[in-house]
Design a protein around this motif. Structure first.
Motif, PDB file in Angstrom:
ATOM      1  N   ALA A  45       0.813  -1.214   0.000  1.00  0.00           N
ATOM      2  CA  ALA A  45       0.000   0.000   0.000  1.00  0.00           C
ATOM      3  C   ALA A  45       0.846   1.265   0.000  1.00  0.00           C
ATOM      4  O   ALA A  45       0.473   2.272  -0.603  1.00  0.00           O
ATOM      5  CB  ALA A  45      -0.950   0.002   1.204  1.00  0.00           C
ATOM      6  N   ALA A  46       1.999   1.227   0.661  1.00  0.00           N
ATOM      7  CA  ALA A  46       2.833   2.424   0.775  1.00  0.00           C
ATOM      8  C   ALA A  46       3.516   2.780  -0.538  1.00  0.00           C
ATOM      9  O   ALA A  46       3.521   3.936  -0.968  1.00  0.00           O
ATOM     10  CB  ALA A  46       3.874   2.235   1.870  1.00  0.00           C
ATOM     11  N   SER A  47       4.076   1.775  -1.215  1.00  0.00           N
ATOM     12  CA  SER A  47       4.840   2.032  -2.438  1.00  0.00           C
ATOM     13  C   SER A  47       4.029   1.830  -3.712  1.00  0.00           C
ATOM     14  O   SER A  47       4.375   2.349  -4.770  1.00  0.00           O
ATOM     15  CB  SER A  47       6.069   1.129  -2.483  1.00  0.00           C
ATOM     16  OG  SER A  47       5.674  -0.232  -2.612  1.00  0.00           O
ATOM     17  N   GLY A  48       2.956   1.061  -3.619  1.00  0.00           N
ATOM     18  CA  GLY A  48       2.172   0.749  -4.806  1.00  0.00           C
ATOM     19  C   GLY A  48       2.747  -0.396  -5.617  1.00  0.00           C
ATOM     20  O   GLY A  48       2.203  -0.760  -6.669  1.00  0.00           O
ATOM     21  N   ASN A  49       3.854  -0.993  -5.163  1.00  0.00           N
ATOM     22  CA  ASN A  49       4.472  -2.097  -5.891  1.00  0.00           C
ATOM     23  C   ASN A  49       3.650  -3.373  -5.739  1.00  0.00           C
ATOM     24  O   ASN A  49       3.141  -3.666  -4.657  1.00  0.00           O
ATOM     25  CB  ASN A  49       5.891  -2.352  -5.379  1.00  0.00           C
ATOM     26  CG  ASN A  49       6.836  -1.216  -5.714  1.00  0.00           C
ATOM     27  OD1 ASN A  49       6.654  -0.509  -6.708  1.00  0.00           O
ATOM     28  ND2 ASN A  49       7.855  -1.026  -4.880  1.00  0.00           N
ATOM     29  N   ALA A  50       3.538  -4.118  -6.828  1.00  0.00           N
ATOM     30  CA  ALA A  50       2.822  -5.394  -6.791  1.00  0.00           C
ATOM     31  C   ALA A  50       3.695  -6.445  -6.115  1.00  0.00           C
ATOM     32  O   ALA A  50       4.857  -6.637  -6.493  1.00  0.00           O
ATOM     33  CB  ALA A  50       2.451  -5.826  -8.201  1.00  0.00           C
TER      34      ALA A  50
END
Length: 208
Positions: A158-163
């Motif tokens: 959620a913080a970085s948006g990385n999958a």
């Protein structure tokens, strides 16, 4: 005696045909991830209300029926909780964001297969490969209407948006079979998608 034997054969044939009509076909599942961390039990997650791919065909933003969306959300919720994760409460910040996408289409199956292209996108490194999954079957008796159903789920940081993890499950079900109903289809696909989570990255498996 012969009459009773013939009646028994007819009854057995009817049961066999009934079983074919309602059988749930295998689900084709592909997952991608980069060393998914062992999340501590109780880790919070939130499910995004927008579809996984804004240009795709799933979730309420694409105009899908709200009851069907709720079926997929509930099915994914159940599977996530079986992994020890916990749904975040209203207004509660969660380290994991889960995106859901689904699609449903019908076709007439005359014995040939229609290829389905896998292409979710994201940063886990595999969905752009354009893998083709030939799905379909013919139970005999001429062309039949087949419902192609697809579920895609992605878990993001959620913080970085990385999958962190993503997967796609696809099934082809006779349109009139009970298994094609949204609630049953959602449960079947979600269960297959999270089988042996996180699964082997980049491999397509068939889940009965």
């Amino acid at each position: 005696m012969k009459l009773h034997h013939n009646v028994a054969l007819l009854a057995a044939a009817a049961l066999a045909l009934g079983g074919c009509a309602t059988a749930v076909p295998p689900v084709e599942v592909t997952r991608f991830h980069n060393a998914v961390p062992a999340w501590a039990p109780g880790t919070r997650y939130a499910i995004a209300t927008a579809p996984l791919d804004a240009s795709g065909s799933g979730g309420p933003a694409a105009g899908m029926p709200s009851l069907e969306w709720n079926s997929y959300r509930a099915a994914v919720d159940q599977q996530l909780q079986r992994q020890g994760l916990v749904a975040a409460g209203s207004g509660e910040r969660a380290p994991l964001l889960v995106r859901i996408d689904f699609a449903r289409s019908e076709r007439v199956n005359g014995g040939g297969n229609s290829p389905v292209s896998v292409g979710v996108g994201g940063s886990t490194g595999g969905w752009r490969s354009g893998v083709g999954l030939g799905i379909g079957f013919n139970l005999g008796g001429g062309p039949r209407r087949i419902t192609d159903i697809e579920l895609a789920v992605r878990i993001d940081d959620a913080a970085s948006g990385n999958a962190l993890w993503e997967g796609r499950a696809i099934a082809a079900i006779p349109a009139k079979a009970p298994a094609a109903q949204p609630s049953l289809a959602a449960a079947k696909l979600a269960e297959a998608l999270f089988k042996d989570f996180p699964g082997e990255s980049g491999r397509t498996i068939s889940v009965p």
